[in-house]
Design a protein around this motif. Sequence first.
Motif, PDB file in Angstrom:
ATOM      1  N   ALA A  64       0.831  -1.210   0.000  1.00  0.00           N
ATOM      2  CA  ALA A  64       0.000   0.000   0.000  1.00  0.00           C
ATOM      3  C   ALA A  64       0.866   1.260   0.000  1.00  0.00           C
ATOM      4  CB  ALA A  64      -0.945  -0.002   1.201  1.00  0.00           C
ATOM      5  N   ALA A  65       1.929   1.262   0.791  1.00  0.00           N
ATOM      6  CA  ALA A  65       2.820   2.424   0.840  1.00  0.00           C
ATOM      7  C   ALA A  65       3.542   2.613  -0.489  1.00  0.00           C
ATOM      8  CB  ALA A  65       3.821   2.260   1.982  1.00  0.00           C
ATOM      9  N   MET A  66       3.997   1.516  -1.077  1.00  0.00           N
ATOM     10  CA  MET A  66       4.698   1.621  -2.357  1.00  0.00           C
ATOM     11  C   MET A  66       3.736   2.023  -3.473  1.00  0.00           C
ATOM     12  SD  MET A  66       7.572  -1.379  -2.094  1.00  0.00           S
ATOM     13  CE  MET A  66       8.390  -0.920  -3.618  1.00  0.00           C
ATOM     14  N   ARG A  67       2.509   1.544  -3.420  1.00  0.00           N
ATOM     15  CA  ARG A  67       1.506   1.936  -4.415  1.00  0.00           C
ATOM     16  C   ARG A  67       1.239   3.437  -4.314  1.00  0.00           C
ATOM     17  NH1 ARG A  67      -2.240  -0.890  -7.330  1.00  0.00           N
ATOM     18  NH2 ARG A  67      -1.812  -2.760  -6.112  1.00  0.00           N
ATOM     19  N   ALA A  68       1.087   3.929  -3.089  1.00  0.00           N
ATOM     20  CA  ALA A  68       0.831   5.363  -2.899  1.00  0.00           C
ATOM     21  C   ALA A  68       2.000   6.192  -3.438  1.00  0.00           C
ATOM     22  CB  ALA A  68       0.590   5.666  -1.421  1.00  0.00           C
ATOM     23  N   ALA A  69       3.216   5.733  -3.196  1.00  0.00           N
ATOM     24  CA  ALA A  69       4.387   6.455  -3.702  1.00  0.00           C
ATOM     25  C   ALA A  69       4.458   6.388  -5.225  1.00  0.00           C
ATOM     26  CB  ALA A  69       5.657   5.879  -3.081  1.00  0.00           C
ATOM     27  N   TYR A  70       4.166   5.229  -5.788  1.00  0.00           N
ATOM     28  CA  TYR A  70       4.202   5.066  -7.246  1.00  0.00           C
ATOM     29  C   TYR A  70       3.148   5.952  -7.900  1.00  0.00           C
ATOM     30  CZ  TYR A  70       4.078   2.842 -11.852  1.00  0.00           C
ATOM     31  OH  TYR A  70       4.117   2.612 -13.198  1.00  0.00           O
ATOM     32  N   LEU A  71       1.948   5.930  -7.358  1.00  0.00           N
ATOM     33  CA  LEU A  71       0.862   6.707  -7.960  1.00  0.00           C
ATOM     34  C   LEU A  71       1.044   8.203  -7.735  1.00  0.00           C
ATOM     35  CD1 LEU A  71      -2.192   4.431  -7.110  1.00  0.00           C
ATOM     36  CD2 LEU A  71      -0.892   4.556  -9.254  1.00  0.00           C
ATOM     37  N   ASP A  72       1.533   8.587  -6.562  1.00  0.00           N
ATOM     38  CA  ASP A  72       1.793   9.995  -6.244  1.00  0.00           C
ATOM     39  C   ASP A  72       0.620  10.893  -6.613  1.00  0.00           C
ATOM     40  OD1 ASP A  72       3.315  12.104  -5.242  1.00  0.00           O
ATOM     41  OD2 ASP A  72       4.225  12.510  -7.207  1.00  0.00           O
ATOM     42  N   GLY A  73      -0.588  10.416  -6.300  1.00  0.00           N
ATOM     43  CA  GLY A  73      -1.779  11.206  -6.550  1.00  0.00           C
ATOM     44  C   GLY A  73      -2.281  11.183  -7.986  1.00  0.00           C
TER      45      GLY A  73
END
Length: 95
Positions: A64-73
């Motif tokens: 979840a943390a890596m997905r949030a960083a990858y997507l960056d909004g």
Amino acid sequence: MTRPGELAAAWREAGLVEVEQTQVGIRMAFADFEDYWSPYLGKDGPAAAYVGGLDAAARARLEAAMRAAYLDGEADGPRAYAALAWAVKGRVPPA
């Protein structure tokens, strides 16, 4: 062997001479988050070994943390990142 000089030191300790180390940069392109994340679920390399050693809850938090960083909004999709690797060369000394 991720720090400057570590790889070259290992080659020298193995007996090689005229050891030179440099840094190589590459562009790593991913189709989407799943393309980026899938190597972490494999069996090769220290990152995959680390993720493979996590329990399911910790792995889900990391994903979840890596997905949030990858997507960056932004919407999921292609991304490219610069990656650096160490390259080393040396010579076997004459007998």
